[in-house]
Design an enzyme around this catalytic site. Structure first.
Site, PDB file in Angstrom:
ATOM      1  N   ASP A  11     -25.145   0.511 -56.146  1.00 57.30           N
ATOM      2  CA  ASP A  11     -26.167  -0.339 -55.426  1.00 57.30           C
ATOM      3  C   ASP A  11     -25.969  -1.983 -55.421  1.00 57.30           C
ATOM      4  OD1 ASP A  11     -28.977  -0.455 -54.038  1.00 57.30           O
ATOM      5  OD2 ASP A  11     -29.672  -1.544 -56.025  1.00 57.30           O
ATOM      6  N   SER A  12     -26.738  -2.450 -54.664  1.00 56.71           N
ATOM      7  CA  SER A  12     -26.513  -3.873 -54.605  1.00 56.71           C
ATOM      8  C   SER A  12     -27.167  -4.604 -55.634  1.00 56.71           C
ATOM      9  CB  SER A  12     -27.190  -4.586 -53.125  1.00 56.71           C
ATOM     10  OG  SER A  12     -28.490  -4.092 -53.221  1.00 56.71           O
ATOM     11  N   GLY A  44     -29.985  -7.728 -48.375  1.00 59.66           N
ATOM     12  CA  GLY A  44     -30.883  -7.272 -47.242  1.00 59.66           C
ATOM     13  C   GLY A  44     -30.699  -8.297 -46.142  1.00 59.66           C
ATOM     14  N   CYS A  74     -27.729   2.723 -51.838  1.00 57.59           N
ATOM     15  CA  CYS A  74     -28.441   1.492 -51.048  1.00 57.59           C
ATOM     16  C   CYS A  74     -28.321   1.695 -49.788  1.00 57.59           C
ATOM     17  CB  CYS A  74     -27.359   0.556 -51.640  1.00 57.59           C
ATOM     18  SG  CYS A  74     -27.841  -1.304 -50.930  1.00 57.59           S
ATOM     19  N   GLU A 159     -36.928  -7.204 -58.044  1.00 59.93           N
ATOM     20  CA  GLU A 159     -35.714  -7.694 -58.872  1.00 59.93           C
ATOM     21  C   GLU A 159     -36.418  -8.826 -59.999  1.00 59.93           C
ATOM     22  OE1 GLU A 159     -32.612  -7.275 -59.168  1.00 59.93           O
ATOM     23  OE2 GLU A 159     -32.242  -5.949 -57.329  1.00 59.93           O
ATOM     24  N   CYS A 193     -35.672   2.020 -49.071  1.00 64.39           N
ATOM     25  CA  CYS A 193     -34.723   1.047 -49.903  1.00 64.39           C
ATOM     26  C   CYS A 193     -34.923   1.699 -51.285  1.00 64.39           C
ATOM     27  CB  CYS A 193     -35.428  -0.433 -49.795  1.00 64.39           C
ATOM     28  SG  CYS A 193     -34.687  -1.376 -51.034  1.00 64.39           S
ATOM     29  N   THR A 194     -34.003   1.757 -52.054  1.00 67.24           N
ATOM     30  CA  THR A 194     -34.162   2.485 -53.309  1.00 67.24           C
ATOM     31  C   THR A 194     -34.993   1.408 -54.254  1.00 67.24           C
ATOM     32  OG1 THR A 194     -31.979   1.375 -53.870  1.00 67.24           O
ATOM     33  CG2 THR A 194     -32.214   3.732 -52.890  1.00 67.24           C
ATOM     34  N   HIS A 195     -35.232   0.299 -53.941  1.00 66.77           N
ATOM     35  CA  HIS A 195     -36.051  -0.552 -54.816  1.00 66.77           C
ATOM     36  C   HIS A 195     -37.484   0.051 -54.827  1.00 66.77           C
ATOM     37  CE1 HIS A 195     -32.535  -3.280 -55.098  1.00 66.77           C
ATOM     38  NE2 HIS A 195     -33.271  -3.986 -55.802  1.00 66.77           N
TER      39      HIS A 195
END
Length: 279
Positions: A11-12, A44, A74, A159, A193-195
């Site tokens: 992932d980023s 992104g 991601c 984040e 989005c995995t976040h």
């Protein structure tokens, strides 16, 4: 890292850990390497070329760790880099390896969640601009009407650990309003989005109860289980000692570990790595 052939999960940043957690729950016995490119996150708002370059560097690094199979956990990387990696980069020297993304498995099943046949997609600017979900959902479920909304401030909130604080509510409501204004008949919203699963409860609180909010973790994990059943030649190559390694491209590993543990649901101890070495 122990010698072997682990599954790589990339992932980023740290959002991919929500997918990794689901994968481990469904396939607990396998060896894994997780890599977060936190040093260059977020992806992104970056260009196609930059995202491809960064993603391919990370994939090559994971190949060097012995991973024959890498999951791009991601959406931005899957949208902007996966096709080029699969069609142009991989055939040159890595024909025996595989790189999979999160968009296709999600597009295959998202139609089963909706009654109105109208779906909202929330993602990063890069994912939305790529049009990848529009294309993939059109392929698997052409009867669906898909509306997209970019949420550029959500990843920075997450984040920086602000996702569970009152200030996040304003930005959650802002983007949900912009999405729902496109169609009041949307009854299913995909968190592309995995976040975003870290915001899932806030998102639900700002929506009518009848709207489904769908995260990708279990979908991607179930798809991986199916992939390994259909490809025994790959499944047999993977080592199975239950070992997991975590790496990040940011040198502040304690900060990464703190946030990563919240995403993964268990304690994370990571190591710093420079993926550009040797690329």
């Amino acid at each position: 890292m122990l010698p072997g052939s682990p599954i790589g999960v990339f992932d980023s940043g740290i959002g991919g850990l929500t997918v990794f957690r689901s994968i481990v729950e469904q396939l607990p016995g396998y060896d894994y390497v997780y890599l977060g490119d936190n040093g260059r996150a977020p992806y992104g708002n970056r260009s196609f070329n930059t995202i491809h370059q960064y993603t391919w560097e990370c994939v090559q690094w994971m190949f060097k760790q012995g991973c024959p199979l890498v999951i791009l956990a991601c959406n931005t990387a899957s949208a902007k880099a996966l096709r080029t990696i699969q069609q142009q980069d991989m055939p040159k020297a890595n024909a025996d390896k595989r790189v999979l993304g999160v968009i296709r498995p999600t597009a295959e099943v998202i139609g089963s969640y909706t009654k109105t046949k109208q779906i909202g997609v929330l993602g990063t600017k890069g994912t939305v601009q790529s049009g990848s979900y529009l294309l993939e959902i059109e392929h698997f479920a052409p009867e669906l009407k898909v509306y997209q909304q970019a949420c550029p401030l959500w990843v920075p909130l997450i984040e920086n650990g602000e996702y569970n604080k009152p200030g996040a509510d304003y930005y959650v409501q802002l983007y949900l309003d912009q999405l729902m204004q496109q169609s009041p008949d949307i009854d299913t919203i995909l968190l592309a989005c995995t976040h975003y699963p870290l915001l899932q409860e806030k998102i639900k609180a700002h929506l009518p109860a009848h709207i489904n909010v769908v995260a990708q973790g279990d979908i991607v994990a179930t798809s991986l289980v199916d992939y390994l059943q259909r490809h025994p030649e790959m499944e047999q190559r993977l080592t199975k000692t239950g070992h997991r390694d975590f790496y990040t491209t940011i040198d502040d590993t304690p900060d990464f570990d703190h946030h990563a543990s919240q995403f993964f649901g268990n304690e994370v101890k990571s190591e710093f790595v420079d993926v550009r070495e040797g690329c």
